[in-house]
Design a protein around this motif. Sequence first.
Motif, PDB file in Angstrom:
ATOM      1  N   PRO A 161       0.683  -1.194  -0.110  1.00 40.14           N
ATOM      2  CA  PRO A 161      -0.049   0.078   0.008  1.00 40.14           C
ATOM      3  C   PRO A 161       0.770   1.054   0.066  1.00 40.14           C
ATOM      4  O   PRO A 161       0.333   2.307  -0.260  1.00 40.14           O
ATOM      5  CB  PRO A 161      -0.805  -0.054   1.425  1.00 40.14           C
ATOM      6  N   SER A 162       2.242   1.195   0.310  1.00 38.71           N
ATOM      7  CA  SER A 162       2.929   2.417   0.393  1.00 38.71           C
ATOM      8  C   SER A 162       3.502   2.930  -0.949  1.00 38.71           C
ATOM      9  O   SER A 162       4.248   3.871  -1.258  1.00 38.71           O
ATOM     10  CB  SER A 162       4.084   2.262   1.590  1.00 38.71           C
ATOM     11  N   ILE A 163       3.451   2.031  -1.916  1.00 37.68           N
ATOM     12  CA  ILE A 163       3.880   2.288  -3.192  1.00 37.68           C
ATOM     13  C   ILE A 163       2.708   2.943  -4.109  1.00 37.68           C
ATOM     14  O   ILE A 163       1.879   2.678  -4.201  1.00 37.68           O
ATOM     15  CB  ILE A 163       4.064   0.872  -4.073  1.00 37.68           C
ATOM     16  N   PRO A 164       3.352   4.368  -4.255  1.00 39.04           N
ATOM     17  CA  PRO A 164       1.903   5.170  -4.769  1.00 39.04           C
ATOM     18  C   PRO A 164       1.549   4.941  -6.167  1.00 39.04           C
ATOM     19  O   PRO A 164       0.443   4.679  -6.664  1.00 39.04           O
ATOM     20  CB  PRO A 164       2.909   6.630  -5.009  1.00 39.04           C
ATOM     21  N   THR A 165       2.537   4.208  -7.288  1.00 42.25           N
ATOM     22  CA  THR A 165       2.198   3.924  -8.472  1.00 42.25           C
ATOM     23  C   THR A 165       2.720   2.480  -8.494  1.00 42.25           C
ATOM     24  O   THR A 165       3.589   1.988  -8.737  1.00 42.25           O
ATOM     25  CB  THR A 165       2.939   4.822  -9.438  1.00 42.25           C
ATOM     26  N   LEU A 166       1.679   1.595  -8.960  1.00 42.97           N
ATOM     27  CA  LEU A 166       1.672   0.213  -9.163  1.00 42.97           C
ATOM     28  C   LEU A 166       0.871   0.050 -10.734  1.00 42.97           C
ATOM     29  O   LEU A 166      -0.187   0.140 -10.837  1.00 42.97           O
ATOM     30  CB  LEU A 166       1.151  -0.544  -7.984  1.00 42.97           C
ATOM     31  N   LEU A 167       1.838  -0.400 -11.362  1.00 40.74           N
ATOM     32  CA  LEU A 167       1.404  -0.495 -12.894  1.00 40.74           C
ATOM     33  C   LEU A 167       1.404  -1.987 -13.241  1.00 40.74           C
ATOM     34  O   LEU A 167       2.627  -2.710 -13.112  1.00 40.74           O
ATOM     35  CB  LEU A 167       2.181   0.379 -13.771  1.00 40.74           C
ATOM     36  N   PHE A 168       0.496  -2.535 -14.189  1.00 36.30           N
ATOM     37  CA  PHE A 168       0.606  -3.999 -14.595  1.00 36.30           C
ATOM     38  C   PHE A 168       0.471  -3.875 -16.324  1.00 36.30           C
ATOM     39  O   PHE A 168      -0.169  -3.133 -16.692  1.00 36.30           O
ATOM     40  CB  PHE A 168      -0.517  -4.678 -13.920  1.00 36.30           C
ATOM     41  N   SER A 169       1.093  -4.909 -16.829  1.00 43.93           N
ATOM     42  CA  SER A 169       0.670  -5.197 -18.238  1.00 43.93           C
ATOM     43  C   SER A 169       1.149  -6.916 -18.359  1.00 43.93           C
ATOM     44  O   SER A 169       1.855  -7.275 -17.792  1.00 43.93           O
ATOM     45  CB  SER A 169       1.951  -4.455 -19.192  1.00 43.93           C
ATOM     46  N   ARG A 170       0.310  -7.465 -19.200  1.00 44.23           N
ATOM     47  CA  ARG A 170       0.389  -8.754 -19.827  1.00 44.23           C
ATOM     48  C   ARG A 170       1.524  -8.984 -20.388  1.00 44.23           C
ATOM     49  O   ARG A 170       2.356 -10.059 -20.370  1.00 44.23           O
ATOM     50  CB  ARG A 170      -0.820  -9.281 -20.399  1.00 44.23           C
ATOM     51  N   ALA A 171       2.055  -8.020 -21.176  1.00 42.58           N
ATOM     52  CA  ALA A 171       3.331  -8.399 -21.971  1.00 42.58           C
ATOM     53  C   ALA A 171       4.483  -7.297 -21.537  1.00 42.58           C
ATOM     54  O   ALA A 171       4.933  -7.339 -20.520  1.00 42.58           O
ATOM     55  CB  ALA A 171       3.046  -8.208 -23.335  1.00 42.58           C
ATOM     56  N   GLY A 172       5.086  -6.699 -22.620  1.00 45.01           N
ATOM     57  CA  GLY A 172       6.281  -5.762 -22.332  1.00 45.01           C
ATOM     58  C   GLY A 172       5.761  -4.503 -21.769  1.00 45.01           C
ATOM     59  O   GLY A 172       4.711  -4.151 -21.414  1.00 45.01           O
ATOM     60  N   TRP A 173       6.953  -3.507 -21.877  1.00 35.34           N
ATOM     61  CA  TRP A 173       6.613  -2.307 -20.963  1.00 35.34           C
ATOM     62  C   TRP A 173       5.766  -1.517 -21.609  1.00 35.34           C
ATOM     63  O   TRP A 173       5.073  -0.428 -21.002  1.00 35.34           O
ATOM     64  CB  TRP A 173       8.020  -1.629 -21.122  1.00 35.34           C
ATOM     65  N   ARG A 174       5.412  -1.399 -22.921  1.00 36.92           N
ATOM     66  CA  ARG A 174       4.603  -0.698 -23.611  1.00 36.92           C
ATOM     67  C   ARG A 174       3.246  -1.114 -24.145  1.00 36.92           C
ATOM     68  O   ARG A 174       2.303  -0.660 -24.858  1.00 36.92           O
ATOM     69  CB  ARG A 174       5.140  -0.106 -25.012  1.00 36.92           C
ATOM     70  N   ASP A 175       2.871  -2.308 -23.239  1.00 37.48           N
ATOM     71  CA  ASP A 175       1.578  -2.872 -23.422  1.00 37.48           C
ATOM     72  C   ASP A 175       0.713  -2.193 -22.581  1.00 37.48           C
ATOM     73  O   ASP A 175       0.608  -1.997 -21.283  1.00 37.48           O
ATOM     74  CB  ASP A 175       1.540  -4.482 -22.884  1.00 37.48           C
ATOM     75  N   SER A 176      -0.530  -1.701 -23.125  1.00 37.70           N
ATOM     76  CA  SER A 176      -1.570  -1.048 -22.382  1.00 37.70           C
ATOM     77  C   SER A 176      -2.808  -1.797 -22.035  1.00 37.70           C
ATOM     78  O   SER A 176      -3.861  -1.233 -21.787  1.00 37.70           O
ATOM     79  CB  SER A 176      -1.908   0.195 -22.858  1.00 37.70           C
ATOM     80  N   THR A 177      -3.003  -2.970 -22.337  1.00 37.05           N
ATOM     81  CA  THR A 177      -3.919  -3.986 -22.242  1.00 37.05           C
ATOM     82  C   THR A 177      -4.301  -4.034 -20.772  1.00 37.05           C
ATOM     83  O   THR A 177      -3.677  -4.047 -19.734  1.00 37.05           O
ATOM     84  CB  THR A 177      -3.581  -5.257 -22.643  1.00 37.05           C
ATOM     85  N   SER A 178      -5.588  -3.910 -20.561  1.00 39.70           N
ATOM     86  CA  SER A 178      -6.184  -4.070 -19.127  1.00 39.70           C
ATOM     87  C   SER A 178      -6.079  -5.525 -18.699  1.00 39.70           C
ATOM     88  O   SER A 178      -5.894  -6.312 -19.308  1.00 39.70           O
ATOM     89  CB  SER A 178      -7.596  -3.361 -18.932  1.00 39.70           C
ATOM     90  N   SER A 179      -6.056  -5.310 -17.126  1.00 36.21           N
ATOM     91  CA  SER A 179      -5.730  -6.811 -16.486  1.00 36.21           C
ATOM     92  C   SER A 179      -7.006  -7.312 -15.976  1.00 36.21           C
ATOM     93  O   SER A 179      -8.289  -6.848 -16.508  1.00 36.21           O
ATOM     94  CB  SER A 179      -5.035  -6.678 -15.349  1.00 36.21           C
ATOM     95  N   ASP A 180      -7.300  -8.475 -15.581  1.00 35.72           N
ATOM     96  CA  ASP A 180      -8.324  -9.282 -15.175  1.00 35.72           C
ATOM     97  C   ASP A 180      -9.164  -8.529 -14.210  1.00 35.72           C
ATOM     98  O   ASP A 180     -10.181  -8.678 -14.197  1.00 35.72           O
ATOM     99  CB  ASP A 180      -7.934 -10.713 -14.699  1.00 35.72           C
ATOM    100  N   ASP A 181      -8.529  -8.009 -13.262  1.00 40.37           N
ATOM    101  CA  ASP A 181      -8.896  -7.434 -11.993  1.00 40.37           C
ATOM    102  C   ASP A 181      -9.419  -5.950 -12.169  1.00 40.37           C
ATOM    103  O   ASP A 181     -10.510  -5.639 -12.060  1.00 40.37           O
ATOM    104  CB  ASP A 181      -7.965  -7.434 -10.882  1.00 40.37           C
ATOM    105  N   GLU A 182      -8.733  -5.068 -13.109  1.00 34.61           N
ATOM    106  CA  GLU A 182      -9.152  -3.760 -13.339  1.00 34.61           C
ATOM    107  C   GLU A 182      -7.991  -3.198 -14.507  1.00 34.61           C
ATOM    108  O   GLU A 182      -7.283  -3.785 -14.960  1.00 34.61           O
ATOM    109  CB  GLU A 182      -8.851  -2.897 -12.128  1.00 34.61           C
ATOM    110  N   SER A 183      -8.668  -2.062 -14.902  1.00 35.93           N
ATOM    111  CA  SER A 183      -8.068  -1.337 -15.830  1.00 35.93           C
ATOM    112  C   SER A 183      -6.908  -0.406 -15.744  1.00 35.93           C
ATOM    113  O   SER A 183      -7.235   0.518 -14.903  1.00 35.93           O
ATOM    114  CB  SER A 183      -8.958  -0.936 -16.946  1.00 35.93           C
TER     115      SER A 183
END
Length: 359
Positions: free
Chosen positions: A331-353
């Motif tokens: 919870p202390s990390i302000p920015t948590l980002l996720f992607s299914r593939a590489g760094w430039r993948d903007s596809t939304s995840s299963d849980d949230e976009s």
Amino acid sequence: MLNALAADRARIADLDAQIRDLERSLSVLRSENSAAQERLDSYKYPVLTLPNEIVCEIFVHFLPPYPICPPSTGPLSPILLTHICRGWREIAMASPALWRAIHISGNDDLVSTFLSRSVLRPLSIHLNEWQQPFDDLAQDFLAPLLPHCARLEYLTLRLSTYFGPPLIDAVMPLLQRIDLALDNYSESPLVVLRPVPLLRAAVLNDCAAASTALPWAQLTSLTLTMMWPHECIRFCRKHPVYDGVEVTLPSLESLTLTDPPGVNEHPMLSTHLRTFITPALCKLQIQEHFLGSDPIQSLTSFISKSGCNLAHVHIANRRSVPETSYRTAFPSIPTLLFSRAGWRDSTSSDDESDSNPYE
């Protein structure tokens, strides 16, 4: 006969009259021409009324932003600005900011000219001999540069095969970033760095990394290119801050771990994060399989061991752990980002976009 002479006299009189009429017309046209030219001569083009300092600033913005080096000649070169008019040529030649970034390539005889016109400004130098064997001619390009090494801020060397004494062995107190790419290993450093208190960033390919000695502990950015991950670790284990088990990088602020092209989830990669201790780290970009079989525990251990305060974490190729689990655990990390593939993948995840982190 007398009739013919009389006809000629009449014709001459008629021609004289026509000539006088034409001369009067020419006189009127010349007068109008002179008046129009006077109006043009009295007009001052707005761009030519600008103060020299403003013109110089426009010239600076014509070039790529420093420290990027423009070509030495051609339409994007500062030389072009000296070919427009005499006034602008004088301004350009008297503006050191235009000549402080020097791209050296081919049979370039303008190095001394650029160095002279840059006066005492800090320098950005890019020497590119990557496409042809490095020879004495290319080494001669560096000869006029050596007396100015104390002004070097940014240095890029792209060299083909070279075996010889150091190309640069000088004090460089202003050096902030060095970028070296070689296509063969050298037993001794090609650039010998005396104390470089401002050096913070280094970019090295595999051959340069094996042939270069740098003050690793003071770097905040280290980029190793054309290297396999296990080669990167082997490289890190050779430098002075390695204690036999871990690599301590006390000033590193950003760390990216990703597979080399064409490699997917190499089994050796899952242990690499444990190798680093990075107390100043703010940004981590990592593929999930680098975190091993228990990604949350692995990341928790890394943060605890390093004592860092991460502000930005991007986990790519996320598969085994839901995003909500990561957010609950960190919870202390302000920015948590996720992607299914590489760094430039903007596809939304299963849980949230999530938004694209590169926007």
